[in-house]
Design a protein around this motif. Structure first.
Motif: not given
Length: 148
Positions: A82-89, A115-125
């Motif tokens: 998995x590659x994560x760059x800021x909020x991009x995944x 998951x294969x089409x994921x673009x960004x993520x965010x964590x809220x609590x």
């Protein structure tokens, strides 16, 4: 100018420059830049694009260490890069075991495809949202293990 005054001005100038440099280093969280890192966290899938996930067996997602993802798709275990760059995944090719389970394979296929089409993520609590291409609503997870 006296040597004493020169020394005073030099010290004052250095103090001001140091203070300004410290202000420039404002933490990213107060600037709204990088979200919470995912490394070392574990999550349980709650829903896929607004549709509730099967409660048992639970689909999971874990980030055991930098650059790696693993989990349970409901039937099979999966893992990959998995590659994560800021909020991009971006999830790399995901490999999984090949067990045949009754009643869970349809959800597992949708989950792994999302998951294969994921673009960004965010964590809220204690909630993780993974926004994917082609879905109106994100994958939604709840935290099951704190970051290490």
């Amino acid at each position: 100018m006296s040597p004493r005054l020169q020394r005073f001005l030099s010290i004052t100038t250095l103090s001001v420059v140091g203070a300004l440099g410290a202000c420039a280093g404002t933490p990213a969280s107060s600037q709204g830049a990088a979200p919470e890192p995912l490394w070392g966290s574990e999550w349980r899938l709650l829903d896929i694009g607004g549709q509730a996930a099967l409660p048992q067996p639970a689909a999971t997602l874990a980030f055991p260490q930098s650059g790696q993802v693993a989990g349970h798709g409901s039937c099979n275990r999966f893992f990959g890069p998995v590659e994560i760059d800021r909020d991009r995944v971006k999830f790399g090719p995901i490999a999984s075991t090949k067990m045949a389970c009754m009643g869970t394979l349809e959800q597992e296929s949708r989950y792994l495809a999302a998951l294969q089409k994921a673009q960004r993520y965010e964590v809220k609590g204690d909630t993780l949202l993974i926004h994917t291409q082609g879905m109106d609503q994100p994958l939604r997870f709840v935290r099951t293990a704190p970051r290490r």
